[in-house]
Design a protein around this motif. Structure first.
Motif, PDB file in Angstrom:
ATOM      1  N   GLU A 157       0.815  -1.207   0.000  1.00 49.04           N
ATOM      2  CA  GLU A 157       0.000   0.000   0.000  1.00 49.04           C
ATOM      3  C   GLU A 157       0.855   1.265   0.000  1.00 49.04           C
ATOM      4  N   ALA A 158       2.021   1.199   0.642  1.00 44.22           N
ATOM      5  CA  ALA A 158       2.876   2.386   0.742  1.00 44.22           C
ATOM      6  C   ALA A 158       3.684   2.630  -0.524  1.00 44.22           C
ATOM      7  N   ILE A 159       4.000   1.582  -1.266  1.00 44.48           N
ATOM      8  CA  ILE A 159       4.891   1.742  -2.410  1.00 44.48           C
ATOM      9  C   ILE A 159       4.220   2.454  -3.580  1.00 44.48           C
ATOM     10  N   VAL A 160       2.895   2.451  -3.626  1.00 43.07           N
ATOM     11  CA  VAL A 160       2.172   2.940  -4.810  1.00 43.07           C
ATOM     12  C   VAL A 160       2.567   4.361  -5.183  1.00 43.07           C
ATOM     13  N   PHE A 161       2.612   5.261  -4.211  1.00 36.05           N
ATOM     14  CA  PHE A 161       2.933   6.659  -4.476  1.00 36.05           C
ATOM     15  C   PHE A 161       4.283   7.050  -3.873  1.00 36.05           C
ATOM     16  N   SER A 162       5.200   6.125  -3.872  1.00 35.19           N
ATOM     17  CA  SER A 162       6.469   6.317  -3.180  1.00 35.19           C
ATOM     18  C   SER A 162       7.559   6.832  -4.114  1.00 35.19           C
ATOM     19  N   ARG A 163       8.657   7.264  -3.489  1.00 32.68           N
ATOM     20  CA  ARG A 163       9.857   7.639  -4.232  1.00 32.68           C
ATOM     21  C   ARG A 163      10.400   6.438  -5.003  1.00 32.68           C
ATOM     22  N   ALA A 164      10.235   5.243  -4.452  1.00 35.43           N
ATOM     23  CA  ALA A 164      10.719   4.036  -5.124  1.00 35.43           C
ATOM     24  C   ALA A 164      10.084   3.867  -6.495  1.00 35.43           C
ATOM     25  N   VAL A 165       8.796   4.180  -6.614  1.00 35.97           N
ATOM     26  CA  VAL A 165       8.097   4.084  -7.897  1.00 35.97           C
ATOM     27  C   VAL A 165       8.462   5.258  -8.789  1.00 35.97           C
ATOM     28  N   GLU A 166       8.516   6.423  -8.216  1.00 31.39           N
ATOM     29  CA  GLU A 166       8.746   7.642  -8.987  1.00 31.39           C
ATOM     30  C   GLU A 166      10.027   7.581  -9.810  1.00 31.39           C
ATOM     31  N   ILE A 167      11.079   7.008  -9.236  1.00 34.28           N
ATOM     32  CA  ILE A 167      12.377   7.004  -9.927  1.00 34.28           C
ATOM     33  C   ILE A 167      12.800   5.597 -10.343  1.00 34.28           C
ATOM     34  N   CYS A 168      11.869   4.668 -10.342  1.00 31.70           N
ATOM     35  CA  CYS A 168      12.212   3.269 -10.598  1.00 31.70           C
ATOM     36  C   CYS A 168      12.636   3.061 -12.048  1.00 31.70           C
ATOM     37  N   GLY A 169      13.689   2.291 -12.245  1.00 29.30           N
ATOM     38  CA  GLY A 169      14.119   1.956 -13.599  1.00 29.30           C
ATOM     39  C   GLY A 169      13.390   0.759 -14.173  1.00 29.30           C
ATOM     40  N   ASN A 170      12.764  -0.050 -13.308  1.00 30.32           N
ATOM     41  CA  ASN A 170      12.063  -1.248 -13.763  1.00 30.32           C
ATOM     42  C   ASN A 170      10.739  -1.378 -13.010  1.00 30.32           C
ATOM     43  N   PRO A 171       9.762  -0.528 -13.330  1.00 33.15           N
ATOM     44  CA  PRO A 171       8.480  -0.599 -12.615  1.00 33.15           C
ATOM     45  C   PRO A 171       7.749  -1.920 -12.814  1.00 33.15           C
ATOM     46  N   PHE A 194       3.457   6.469 -11.822  1.00 29.14           N
ATOM     47  CA  PHE A 194       4.729   6.351 -12.513  1.00 29.14           C
ATOM     48  C   PHE A 194       4.694   7.101 -13.837  1.00 29.14           C
ATOM     49  N   MET A 195       3.621   6.944 -14.597  1.00 26.27           N
ATOM     50  CA  MET A 195       3.533   7.584 -15.904  1.00 26.27           C
ATOM     51  C   MET A 195       3.441   9.103 -15.794  1.00 26.27           C
ATOM     52  N   ASP A 196       2.812   9.601 -14.739  1.00 25.44           N
ATOM     53  CA  ASP A 196       2.771  11.051 -14.523  1.00 25.44           C
ATOM     54  C   ASP A 196       4.178  11.613 -14.369  1.00 25.44           C
ATOM     55  N   ASN A 197       5.067  10.819 -13.783  1.00 23.76           N
ATOM     56  CA  ASN A 197       6.440  11.259 -13.565  1.00 23.76           C
ATOM     57  C   ASN A 197       7.385  10.866 -14.698  1.00 23.76           C
ATOM     58  N   ASN A 198       6.912   9.986 -15.587  1.00 19.90           N
ATOM     59  CA  ASN A 198       7.747   9.514 -16.695  1.00 19.90           C
ATOM     60  C   ASN A 198       6.929   9.460 -17.990  1.00 19.90           C
ATOM     61  N   PRO A 199       6.440  10.593 -18.463  1.00 22.63           N
ATOM     62  CA  PRO A 199       5.551  10.587 -19.641  1.00 22.63           C
ATOM     63  C   PRO A 199       6.206  10.057 -20.910  1.00 22.63           C
TER      64      PRO A 199
END
Length: 238
Positions: A157-171, A194-199
């Motif tokens: 539940e915490a990972i969904v909007f986390s920094r880990a997702v935002e900058i992840c190289g392999n979502p 993720f897509m909002d941060n990596n269009p």
């Protein structure tokens, strides 16, 4: 070993980095971390997951002239690796790795910023007189930036909007973990975030979805990360 290597008695990079790991493990013992000198990493286990902080020696380290290490962090779940092996035709990753990054990218919060820089993860231990001050500074980054990253990345539940997702190289790897953890309802908001941060990934993701919808497959470990994300999402739609 730790006291002498962190002082003026040692200028061997291997000894100094090992002593630094010993010192860090002592400081982080209350948080559950232990130092594995053979792998040059700090590790703790949390609810079946393994959280790691690695000290990667600089390739230019030289006795008496340069001693530095770069931090990297990661989250693993051994049971995820077994699940991936059993579902090899429906996953894009192998092994038990969920996510991770260079330590500097997760440490920005140590200085009051959300975004860290790769160089923030460097631990320069060249000057014996500065080794302990440098370690204290690095430890502060771990506590205020890195541990929160690891904690977020270890809970569906915490990972969904986390920094880990935002900058992840392999979502796609995180998506597979949510599937394994039986949290498919979390995949759409995670992908949207993720897509909002990596269009720039949009075309590749759509190509992957189309490939999955047509019954196509991709090689395990395919290097096109956007394609992998779309393909995995299509195969495991909630």
């Amino acid at each position: 070993m730790a006291a002498s290597a962190l002082g003026e008695a040692s200028d061997a990079p291997r000894d100094v980095i090992r002593a630094a790991g010993d010192w860090l493990a002592t400081q982080l013992a209350a948080e559950g971390f232990a130092w594995l000198p053979s792998k040059r990493l700090l590790r703790r286990e949390v609810d079946g997951l393994i959280q790691e902080i690695t000290l990667q020696p600089d390739r230019y380290n030289r006795r008496g002239s340069w001693i530095s290490a770069q931090g990297a962090i990661g989250v693993r779940e051994p049971a995820l690796g077994r699940w991936r092996t059993a579902n090899a035709s429906r996953v894009s990753s192998g092994g038990d790795y969920i996510c991770g990054t260079a330590l500097g990218y997760a440490s920005g919060r140590a200085n009051g910023f959300r975004y860290g820089d790769y160089t923030d993860g460097e631990l320069n231990l060249t000057d014996p007189s500065q080794r302990l001050p440098k370690l204290h500074t690095w430890l502060a980054k771990v506590r205020t930036g890195v541990i929160p990253y690891l904690d977020e990345a270890s809970h569906p539940e915490a990972i969904v909007f986390s920094r880990a997702v935002e900058i992840c190289g392999n979502p796609a790897g995180i998506v597979e973990w949510l599937i394994f953890r039986q949290r498919p309802q979390l995949i759409p908001p995670l992908v949207e975030y993720f897509m909002d941060n990596n269009p720039g990934w949009a075309d590749g993701v759509e190509h992957g979805r189309a490939l999955g919808a047509s019954g196509g497959s991709i090689p395990l470990g395919c290097s096109d990360m956007a394609l992998r994300l779309g393909w995995v999402c299509q195969l495991h739609q909630p």
